[in-house]
Design a protein around this motif. Structure first.
Motif, mmCIF file in Angstrom:
data_model
loop_
_atom_site.group_PDB
_atom_site.id
_atom_site.type_symbol
_atom_site.label_atom_id
_atom_site.label_comp_id
_atom_site.label_asym_id
_atom_site.label_seq_id
_atom_site.Cartn_x
_atom_site.Cartn_y
_atom_site.Cartn_z
ATOM 1 N N SER A 213 33.229 39.582 31.862
ATOM 2 C CA SER A 213 33.688 39.770 33.233
ATOM 3 C C SER A 213 33.348 41.195 33.644
ATOM 4 O O SER A 213 33.286 42.093 32.804
ATOM 5 N N TRP A 214 33.134 41.355 34.922
ATOM 6 C CA TRP A 214 32.716 42.656 35.428
ATOM 7 C C TRP A 214 33.782 43.200 36.377
ATOM 8 O O TRP A 214 34.393 42.452 37.153
ATOM 9 N N ASP A 215 33.988 44.518 36.300
ATOM 10 C CA ASP A 215 34.978 45.129 37.199
ATOM 11 C C ASP A 215 34.362 45.377 38.573
ATOM 12 O O ASP A 215 33.196 45.020 38.826
ATOM 13 N N ASP A 216 35.134 45.979 39.453
ATOM 14 C CA ASP A 216 34.674 46.191 40.835
ATOM 15 C C ASP A 216 33.454 47.099 40.910
ATOM 16 O O ASP A 216 32.668 47.029 41.866
ATOM 17 N N ALA A 217 33.287 47.933 39.896
ATOM 18 C CA ALA A 217 32.134 48.839 39.882
ATOM 19 C C ALA A 217 30.908 48.197 39.252
ATOM 20 O O ALA A 217 29.861 48.832 39.131
ATOM 21 N N GLY A 218 31.046 46.929 38.847
ATOM 22 C CA GLY A 218 29.922 46.225 38.236
ATOM 23 C C GLY A 218 29.754 46.505 36.763
ATOM 24 O O GLY A 218 28.733 46.143 36.177
ATOM 25 N N GLN A 219 30.759 47.159 36.148
ATOM 26 C CA GLN A 219 30.681 47.458 34.715
ATOM 27 C C GLN A 219 31.304 46.317 33.915
ATOM 28 O O GLN A 219 32.303 45.729 34.305
ATOM 29 N N LEU A 220 30.698 46.016 32.776
ATOM 30 C CA LEU A 220 31.191 44.954 31.910
ATOM 31 C C LEU A 220 32.484 45.394 31.236
ATOM 32 O O LEU A 220 32.563 46.470 30.655
ATOM 33 N N MET A 221 33.533 44.560 31.346
ATOM 34 C CA MET A 221 34.829 44.893 30.732
ATOM 35 C C MET A 221 34.802 44.628 29.227
ATOM 36 O O MET A 221 34.181 43.669 28.773
ATOM 37 N N ALA A 222 35.511 45.433 28.488
ATOM 38 C CA ALA A 222 35.731 45.147 27.072
ATOM 39 C C ALA A 222 36.645 43.932 26.954
ATOM 40 O O ALA A 222 37.438 43.640 27.863
ATOM 41 N N ALA A 223 36.542 43.222 25.824
ATOM 42 C CA ALA A 223 37.334 41.996 25.647
ATOM 43 C C ALA A 223 38.833 42.281 25.745
ATOM 44 O O ALA A 223 39.587 41.493 26.339
ATOM 45 N N GLU A 224 39.291 43.424 25.202
ATOM 46 C CA GLU A 224 40.721 43.749 25.243
ATOM 47 C C GLU A 224 41.186 43.990 26.674
ATOM 48 O O GLU A 224 42.285 43.568 27.069
ATOM 49 N N VAL A 225 40.325 44.662 27.458
ATOM 50 C CA VAL A 225 40.680 44.933 28.859
ATOM 51 C C VAL A 225 40.744 43.633 29.647
ATOM 52 O O VAL A 225 41.672 43.396 30.433
ATOM 53 N N TYR A 226 39.762 42.781 29.438
ATOM 54 C CA TYR A 226 39.730 41.492 30.144
ATOM 55 C C TYR A 226 40.925 40.634 29.735
ATOM 56 O O TYR A 226 41.525 39.955 30.572
ATOM 57 N N LYS A 227 41.275 40.665 28.453
ATOM 58 C CA LYS A 227 42.423 39.901 27.967
ATOM 59 C C LYS A 227 43.707 40.341 28.664
ATOM 60 O O LYS A 227 44.512 39.499 29.112
ATOM 61 N N SER A 228 43.900 41.635 28.778
ATOM 62 C CA SER A 228 45.115 42.133 29.452
ATOM 63 C C SER A 228 45.110 41.761 30.932
ATOM 64 O O SER A 228 46.165 41.485 31.523
ATOM 65 N N LYS A 229 43.930 41.702 31.539
ATOM 66 C CA LYS A 229 43.832 41.338 32.959
ATOM 67 C C LYS A 229 44.203 39.867 33.175
ATOM 68 O O LYS A 229 44.991 39.545 34.071
ATOM 69 N N ILE A 230 43.657 38.963 32.350
ATOM 70 C CA ILE A 230 43.936 37.541 32.572
ATOM 71 C C ILE A 230 45.345 37.171 32.139
ATOM 72 O O ILE A 230 45.936 36.219 32.672
ATOM 73 N N ASP A 231 45.901 37.922 31.181
ATOM 74 C CA ASP A 231 47.283 37.645 30.769
ATOM 75 C C ASP A 231 48.260 37.876 31.905
ATOM 76 O O ASP A 231 49.337 37.273 31.953
ATOM 77 N N ALA A 232 47.864 38.754 32.821
ATOM 78 C CA ALA A 232 48.733 39.042 33.963
ATOM 79 C C ALA A 232 48.657 37.969 35.038
ATOM 80 O O ALA A 232 49.461 37.953 35.973
ATOM 81 N N SER A 233 47.695 37.061 34.907
ATOM 82 C CA SER A 233 47.527 36.013 35.912
ATOM 83 C C SER A 233 48.585 34.925 35.726
ATOM 84 O O SER A 233 48.893 34.523 34.599
ATOM 85 N N GLU A 234 49.137 34.443 36.844
ATOM 86 C CA GLU A 234 50.138 33.371 36.753
ATOM 87 C C GLU A 234 49.480 31.994 36.768
ATOM 88 O O GLU A 234 50.147 30.982 36.554
ATOM 89 N N TYR A 235 48.183 31.946 37.049
ATOM 90 C CA TYR A 235 47.461 30.672 37.086
ATOM 91 C C TYR A 235 46.472 30.595 35.921
ATOM 92 O O TYR A 235 45.999 31.627 35.438
ATOM 93 N N PRO A 236 46.125 29.384 35.490
ATOM 94 C CA PRO A 236 45.124 29.249 34.425
ATOM 95 C C PRO A 236 43.784 29.872 34.829
ATOM 96 O O PRO A 236 43.388 29.811 35.990
ATOM 97 N N VAL A 237 43.113 30.470 33.869
ATOM 98 C CA VAL A 237 41.801 31.069 34.102
ATOM 99 C C VAL A 237 40.761 30.120 33.512
ATOM 100 O O VAL A 237 40.591 30.025 32.303
#
Length: 586
Positions: A213-237
């Motif tokens: 997954s890419w952040d707003d700046a177009g940089q590729l997220m690390a797996a740990e960062v992406y994991k923390s981002k989707i964990d905050a989602s209330e809907y299935p990813v």
């Protein structure tokens, strides 16, 4: 060098597309230029594939000890649904990628006999090549489906415009069968997508699946960062990532919810996908499009059809069905194996009954591809066998080797039938005879390729068939015995065909004046197939070394799933049934 590897992998798809676009600006009347340019484009696909295959230390070379996906190309395509342009190769896809590049190059060499609408033929041929390469490279399920569909129209027109007398019927039949399978695949694709949830995976699993997954700046997220981002989602990813769907299928219960008649989502997804893939294999009873398509298709299209397109069904089963839907694969092992054995037996008997040379070879493909389905279906690692994975690994490797061996021998057989058809304009087996005296070099090469199809030891058809028969022994000695007996039927129809066509006193059909020796162009196409038939038969490790690490890892993962997930589930169901019986006892 990583950028170079990514560029090469991407070029395998886009070089044919660019070539097809360039052909639009070529003069239609210059047929020789059109043919040579198209041959050059197929060569520009073959050479990079061979470069990857060559052993070496640079980043371009295929790493035979690497079990995971290599040469990954990944970029966002449709961000709103997390659809990515996600390509890569491993030990399952790369041998088939090499086969596709080689057969496409040789089949283009066989296209010199095409004299009608040459420009249109060449454009469609290159688009078909792009679609085939895309199927074996795609690791995003949506992208895989797009390329699967891209192949449909070029092949429809290649049969329907340049085929034989019943070309329209054969093309429509091919189209309808394949489209039916595609619709079932699409339903399964949507079922898996809308029930997937990346939040169920750990950061390590996300990284192993190359979830990006890419952040707003177009940089590729690390797996740990992406994991923390989707964990905050209330809907299935949701995801179309095939590797992530494999992780979800084996390590979570997201596909285990009941859907219809008490069966789970993954059970129905497996059934729909399996039907879609065995139509392409093709397996009995969904095979009837194949003989008509082969008989009516021109020789180079038959080479592509037998050499590459049939392999996509087997590839889909091993890449998608079993790793994503293991629970259904375990439950339906007998169904899959019986489909494979039935196809082997029926295809052999049907080939034995044919009088049309090309139709006989077509039915032989139904029989030979039955070995592939059987080998992939052998789930021998169970509690009863102490989860011994050796037979299962042998079955999968045997099936993959059979796909390569059959791709070489069947393409060669169809080409050899085409060579003689171009001279005498008929395929009636009962009107041939005595070709050995008139065309000795052609006959020697043809016999070698037909013996490879027969499964003669020392040639490419032997290894895969023997591995599959050995692998099924632990599952069922009866199925193993039937599979072994099919070799006798195969020998019967191939030896009988050789006797009727090449041996005997004299040729009895029309146009005897056309029986001239094989030309240099035809020899240049047949010779590589003959050489590979011998090399792979004598040195099978040249192909197994690409497969071993990936297949061993996939089998090990599924054995672990069987031991840690399926067996406890079966025990719990058995205990529950016993308790119910005890409660109802008087």
């Amino acid at each position: 060098m990583d950028n170079l590897a990514s560029l090469i992998v991407t070029s395998l798809i886009f070089t044919p597309v660019v070539g097809a676009i360039a052909l639009l600006f070529f003069p239609s009347e210059n047929k020789s230029l059109l043919r040579w340019f198209t041959l050059l484009v197929t060569l520009l696909v073959l050479l990079p594939t061979l470069w990857i295959a060559l052993p070496g230390s640079d980043a371009v070379s295929f790493e035979i000890n690497e079990a995971g996906v290599q040469k990954v190309v990944q970029t966002s395509w449709i961000p709103s649904f997390d659809i990515q342009f996600f390509l890569g190769v491993d030990g399952i896809s790369f041998p088939l990628l090499m086969l596709t590049a080689l057969i496409s190059f040789l089949a283009m060499g066989a296209s010199w006999t095409i004299d009608k609408y040459v420009k249109s033929y060449c454009v469609l041929y290159l688009l078909l090549l792009a679609g085939m390469m895309g199927v074996f490279l795609s690791l995003d399920f949506f992208l895989f489906y797009i390329f699967w569909e891209v192949m449909l129209l070029p092949m429809y027109f290649l049969i329907g415009v340049w085929g034989g007398p019943r070309k329209e019927y054969a093309a429509i039949k091919f189209f309808l069968y394949t489209l039916f399978g595609s619709v079932l695949m699409l339903i399964a694709l949507l079922m898996l997508y809308f029930n997937s949830d990346l939040r169920q995976l750990s950061a390590e699993q996300l990284a192993a699946a190359h979830v990006a997954s890419w952040d707003d700046a177009g940089q590729l997220m690390a797996a740990e960062v992406y994991k923390s981002k989707i964990d905050a989602s209330e809907y299935p990813v949701h995801t179309f990532n095939i590797l992530a769907l494999q992780q979800l299928g084996q390590h979570t219960d997201v596909f285990d919810q009941a859907l219809l008649f008490g069966k789970s989502i993954q059970w129905w997804a497996f059934v729909l996908l399996f039907i879609g893939f065995v139509i392409k294999v093709p397996s009995v009873p969904l095979h009837t499009w194949l003989p008509d398509a082969h008989v009516e298709a021109p020789t180079p299209v038959s080479m592509i059809l037998a050499g590459v397109l049939l392999k996509m069904g087997g590839y889909g089963i091993v890449r998608i069905c079993y790793p994503i839907c293991p629970d259904a694969g375990y439950d339906l092992v007998w169904v899959v194996c019986i489909v494979g054995v039935t196809s082997m037996v029926y295809g052999a008997f049907a080939a034995l009954a044919q009088k049309d040379f090309k139709r006989m070879v077509a039915y032989s493909s139904v029989s030979h591809m039955g070995y592939v389905v059987l080998g992939l279906g052998v789930w021998s690692a169970t509690a009863g066998s102490v989860f011994d994975p050796i037979s299962w690994s042998m079955g999968v490797k045997g099936a993959l080797f059979q796909m390569i061996g059959h791709g070489i021998s069947s393409a060669g057989m169809f080409f050899m039938v085409g060579v003689i058809y171009d001279r005498v304009h008929h395929r009636d087996l009962n009107q041939f005879g005595g070709l050995y005296g008139k065309m000795p070099i052609y006959t020697a090469m043809a016999m070698l390729l037909f013996f490879a199809g027969l499964g003669l030891p020392g040639l490419c058809g032997f290894i895969g068939e023997v591995f599959v028969v050995l692998s099924v022994w632990k599952l069922s000695a009866t199925l193993a015995a039937i599979s072994a007996a099919v070799v006798i039927l195969t020998a019967a129809y191939i030896l009988w065909a050789i006797q009727r066509v090449y041996l005997g006193p004299e040729y009895r059909g029309p146009h005897p004046e056309g029986l001239s020796e094989i030309s240099l162009r035809e020899m240049a196409i047949a010779l590589p197939l003959c050489v590979l038939a011998v090399v792979l038969g004598v040195f099978p490790a040249t192909m197994f070394r690409y497969m071993d690490a990936t297949v061993d890892q996939q089998v090990a993962d599924l054995v672990e799933w069987t031991e840690e997930v399926k067996l406890p589930k079966l025990r719990a169901e058995r205990e529950e049934a016993d308790q119910e019986v005890a409660a109802n006892a008087p």
